[in-house]
Design a protein around this motif. Structure first.
Motif, mmCIF file in Angstrom:
data_model
loop_
_atom_site.group_PDB
_atom_site.id
_atom_site.type_symbol
_atom_site.label_atom_id
_atom_site.label_comp_id
_atom_site.label_asym_id
_atom_site.label_seq_id
_atom_site.Cartn_x
_atom_site.Cartn_y
_atom_site.Cartn_z
ATOM 1 N N TYR A 126 -68.386 -29.435 5.816
ATOM 2 C CA TYR A 126 -68.495 -28.427 4.406
ATOM 3 C C TYR A 126 -68.060 -28.664 3.447
ATOM 4 N N ILE A 127 -68.691 -28.249 2.279
ATOM 5 C CA ILE A 127 -67.883 -29.153 0.658
ATOM 6 C C ILE A 127 -67.532 -27.788 0.159
ATOM 7 N N ASP A 146 -63.869 -28.880 4.994
ATOM 8 C CA ASP A 146 -63.876 -29.919 5.358
ATOM 9 C C ASP A 146 -63.191 -30.320 4.399
ATOM 10 N N GLU A 147 -63.224 -30.098 3.188
ATOM 11 C CA GLU A 147 -63.396 -30.420 1.549
ATOM 12 C C GLU A 147 -63.829 -30.211 0.607
ATOM 13 N N ILE A 148 -62.254 -30.014 -0.486
ATOM 14 C CA ILE A 148 -62.418 -28.951 -1.614
ATOM 15 C C ILE A 148 -62.555 -29.771 -2.358
ATOM 16 N N LEU A 149 -63.199 -29.684 -3.364
ATOM 17 C CA LEU A 149 -63.262 -30.226 -4.484
ATOM 18 C C LEU A 149 -63.407 -28.863 -5.423
ATOM 19 N N VAL A 178 -53.160 -23.863 5.340
ATOM 20 C CA VAL A 178 -52.203 -24.807 4.070
ATOM 21 C C VAL A 178 -51.394 -25.864 5.240
ATOM 22 N N VAL A 179 -50.645 -25.119 5.982
ATOM 23 C CA VAL A 179 -49.174 -25.745 7.071
ATOM 24 C C VAL A 179 -49.458 -26.412 8.012
ATOM 25 N N ASP A 180 -50.284 -26.234 8.331
ATOM 26 C CA ASP A 180 -50.919 -26.804 9.239
ATOM 27 C C ASP A 180 -52.287 -27.641 9.136
ATOM 28 N N LYS A 181 -53.222 -27.139 8.916
ATOM 29 C CA LYS A 181 -54.066 -28.356 8.715
ATOM 30 C C LYS A 181 -53.937 -28.824 7.370
ATOM 31 N N ARG A 182 -53.944 -28.502 6.223
ATOM 32 C CA ARG A 182 -53.894 -29.752 5.033
ATOM 33 C C ARG A 182 -52.297 -29.815 4.837
ATOM 34 N N LEU A 209 -52.713 -29.763 -2.285
ATOM 35 C CA LEU A 209 -54.734 -28.056 -1.982
ATOM 36 C C LEU A 209 -56.076 -28.075 -2.099
ATOM 37 N N VAL A 210 -56.416 -29.128 -2.931
ATOM 38 C CA VAL A 210 -57.440 -29.605 -3.270
ATOM 39 C C VAL A 210 -57.515 -30.586 -2.039
ATOM 40 N N ASP A 211 -59.284 -32.019 -2.445
ATOM 41 C CA ASP A 211 -59.566 -33.155 -2.597
ATOM 42 C C ASP A 211 -59.663 -34.092 -3.515
#
Lengths: 546, 546
Positions: A126-127, A146-149, A178-182, A209-211
């Motif tokens: 997922y993007i 999975d990714e944040i653009l 925010v803290v545990d995944k990213r 916060l984003v990729d």
């Protein structure tokens, strides 16, 4: 509120557009302000979502796995200008009851975890293509991808305005992800989560916060490029998709009846009874025949029905605090289906999907805030994947009668193919840090009689036929008199011993804090921030810290 | 309520008898019904405890470690007939404010974790000698001990009557310890936690709720025997105990001043300022000289003062939602003290105690539900163990001024000797799953200037001297306007990324559920079970499950 319905189909979506162009799919949010056939008395502005919007999202995520095996990347975007998604509809939240708020958040959490499950086990990545502001639940939706653009247009930002503006939490997994995944640094996460306008551009990348960010002129191309690159890395799946037809249950005053599952609700005693029927035959045992059966395969159909029943229970029957779980039919036929799942899930994507679907439904059962008693009475068949239902229950009563011999039985999925949210099997959780007891259970072969079941620790009590009725009745009567809230907190604490995962952190820690805050006068009181959102008055707070 | 005081001494205990007969100590509960010098308007029946009772317990547990190194086993018992302890005083709970309830439970949780810390790191084992009923918080106290021995007299039981009788949870770690520490099977834990009268005799052993039962005639001898056996297995500690003298702070309207710590509270701005002064010299560097310094050693004295200040902050200044953390003095002297702690904690029990005490105080800081901003301004010395204070803060602002150079510095304890509740160092939590960033920080030697500190990720912002004042002021003003509850939930979610432990489960999961339930009408409403406890009316519940 009229009864909620959880089944839908892309042809009926009102709030999402689903475009399939393999290997990509585009899932674009386009929330309608209001609809003729819903009971919303609030406006769904700025792509803000309510339960109806999320039901469509959950349907799309699940359907993509079964019906579109050729899709390898899903691009989640928005069909609105300058807004990706503003999160949960505040007016809906402010106007809804506490039980609804809590159940709404649980459902949306399950949907987002479903996205992560699809990424992990279906190879559908997922993007989030954030071409406008993603605030609150909007950013939480992106966090599940999975990714944040993010578009770099000097205005689009990601943000958590909940704490500064609404006096509630980003409670749909946001703070945890925010803290545990990213793994955003905690002090930056603190600044981010208290800055209503959010963070944009380069800083959003620097803080994690984003990729990536792209200028407006290149954004669409960059998203496409990234999606194609991810798709190229994905594996192909053989064969056509399997369509998920409607369940078409029969509903009357006494309850709901699907093909393999029935649910009766007794409003007077505040109890419900869910009965699962075993398959009528051993079912197909090879991938081709399984594919032929498709959505009618018992292992898929039954769990879809159970899932639908659990959701209706949660939303439509809030008073039914105790659920009796029963099974009927042939244990051998259940075990044959389990064997087929175990034999082929590694080689066949459809069988794998059915297995992971069963896993998700059983997790939904674990996470349902009702007391569950499994009743292994005469004619019951708690075997294999149906034994999981008993192991998910808070207690199991097993009839010990020479005239009506009852048995439990392990199956091919019992050793760990249907893990709980904590990553352990239900047996490993039951016998925490006690591998010998787990092994003793797994070493059994064939039916387990009540005495052995008690000795192995598989059932809570095994009353004989003289005591059965009174003992079960008493246990029911006692339970339904206890405080629903205390039971919810207690069950949430006892069900998930052992390790913690992102999932258990979200449901056990973050949701518990959110539930607390959803009760606090500072949020929901007359002068609370959530109550006053959109009104000219300023919130008034009780400043005492707890 | 008048200001609460947390210092006490065995000579002043009202509710506990502490008898020292090395290698054993007996800590016997004998709660006085009411006292002339406390403000309780409730009766402390049945050895039920309030904050005053728990302050004495916390003092005893801590003092045993420092003052009685020859004690290897502590027997926790009761001087009352037929009752071990009935748990927290219900009338006190029912009559207290929500913030007090929450802070009371947090403190009692910290005390019980202190017992487990003493067992793990001081070699002082705890035996609960339950010679009467241990219900609710009484059983939770027993659960914090290494072993629970129960008298078998046909009436004494262990029980959790909270859910069935009071509509609240056994929230002082009880539910978590039952399934996660003692690994009681979840269905048996469910039965136990909903059975008001509890479980006694052989069944209590079979279910894993206690370790052994003994008939009345043999109970005292069996406890003594078990205690002597545990003591015989313990290691000897060289040298005399170190007496913990009174802190004797100066208190006036503006705040409290200890020798090394001051705390000012500004009621108007709802902020507090805690300033820690570095030691005035490098201090002793060998065990003999350290022992000579005793309780006056900065590393012990300062952390005792900080601990006391944090407790007063929590209970006496509920409105002070934001705390500014400052340091003053010589970084070198702090680092010299850290070096002595690191060099001798493995060989010297007193140095080890001082280290573990510092660890516990820093955990208390992590767990304090206030926003902390560390201000690394001119004259500050966030080095070594004082850098931990900054790393515990929600944000750190560091002045970047050529005229007033400010530096941070790592010390001998930074790499992991002061772990958080999640088992990680504050650096490991800050850079979760990113060992390279942790290593980059640990590889620094000498003072770290603002630019480097920012690059390494050690500070949140490093404004220059032109911006400093405005930026800090604005950050303060924004923070103090936000909802206290939302901030509490947010901070609890952001501070403890990474793995979960019994401790974090208790504070993050169980306490959050308990806090929620402490707000629910079913417990605390006019017709709630907690409100009506002891009255003839029956509780009335809203039956909706959430």
């Amino acid at each position: 509120m009229s009864d909620m319905i959880f089944e839908t189909h892309p042809s009926e979506y009102k709030h999402w557009k689903l475009e399939i162009t393999p290997p990509l799919a585009r899932l674009s949010m386009d929330v309608q302000l209001s609809g003729e056939d819903d009971d919303a008395d609030y406006q769904r502005k700025l792509n803000s979502y309510d339960i109806h919007v999320d039901i469509e999202l959950a349907d799309a995520v699940n359907r993509l796995r079964f019906e579109h095996p050729d899709v390898k990347v899903v691009i989640v975007g928005s069909n609105r200008d300058r807004i990706f998604c503003a999160g949960a509809n505040i007016f809906m939240l402010a106007g809804s009851s506490h039980p609804f708020k809590v159940n709404f958040c649980k459902y949306t959490n399950e949907t987002r975890l479903g996205i992560e499950d699809a990424s992990a086990f279906s190879g559908q990545k997922y993007i989030a293509a954030v071409s406008g502001t993603a605030s609150g639940g909007g950013y939480e939706l992106a966090l599940a991808c999975d990714e944040i653009l993010l578009i770099d247009d000097r205005s689009s930002a990601v943000s958590f305005p909940e704490v500064p503006l609404l006096a509630v939490l980003p409670g749909t997994g946001g703070l945890t992800r925010v803290v545990d995944k990213r793994k955003v640094r905690r002090d930056l996460a603190d600044v981010f989560s208290t800055t209503a306008e959010g963070v944009k551009g380069r800083r959003a990348v620097d803080w994690g916060l984003v990729d990536a960010v792209y200028p407006k002129s290149r954004f669409d191309a960059a998203v496409e490029e990234r999606a194609q690159a991810l798709a190229a890395a994905g594996d192909d799946k053989a064969g056509e998709g399997v369509a998920l037809g409607p369940l078409e249950p029969t509903i009357d005053e006494s309850g709901i009846a699907y093909r393999h599952v029935t649910m009766q609700v007794d409003a007077d005693t505040r109890t419900a009874e869910i009965t699962i029927s075993a398959p009528e035959d051993a079912g197909p045992d090879n991938p081709a025949a399984i594919r032929e059966a498709g959505a009618d395969w018992w292992a898929l159909r039954m769990f879809r029905e159970l899932d639908d029943a659990l959701l209706r229970l949660r939303f439509n029957h809030p008073d039914a605090g105790l659920v009796l779980l029963k099974t009927r039919g042939s244990a051998e036929n259940v075990l044959a289906h389990d064997a087929a799942l175990a034999a082929h899930h590694e080689s066949d994507w459809f069988v794998s999907e059915v297995l992971h679907h069963a896993k998700r439904v059983l997790k939904r059962l674990d996470l349902t805030a009702r007391t569950f008693y499994a009743l292994a009475d005469e004619e019951s068949c708690f075997a294999g994947s149906l034994l999981e239902v008993a192991l998910a229950a808070d207690r199991t009563y097993m009839l010990d009668s020479p005239d009506d011999p009852v048995a439990l039985q392990l199956g091919a999925l019992s050793a760990g193919l249907l893990p709980m949210s904590n990553g352990l099997s239900r047996l490993e959780t039951r016998f925490l840090d006690d591998p010998e007891s787990v092994a003793a259970v797994l070493e059994t072969s064939g039916p387990i009689d009540p005495q052995e079941a008690e000795e192995l620790g598989l059932v809570t009590f095994a009353p004989d036929d003289l005591d059965w009725e009174d003992e079960v009745r008493l246990a029911i009567e006692e339970r339904v008199c206890m405080s629903p809230d205390a039971l919810t907190g207690m069950e949430a604490s006892l069900r998930f011993a052992g390790p913690e995962t992102l999932e258990t952190k979200i449901f056990g820690r973050l949701s518990a804090w959110q539930n607390w805050i959803f009760q606090r006068p500072n949020a929901v009181g007359e002068h609370g921030a959530l109550s006053l959102y959109g009104k000219p008055e300023r919130a008034q707070f009780d400043w005492r810290r707890t």
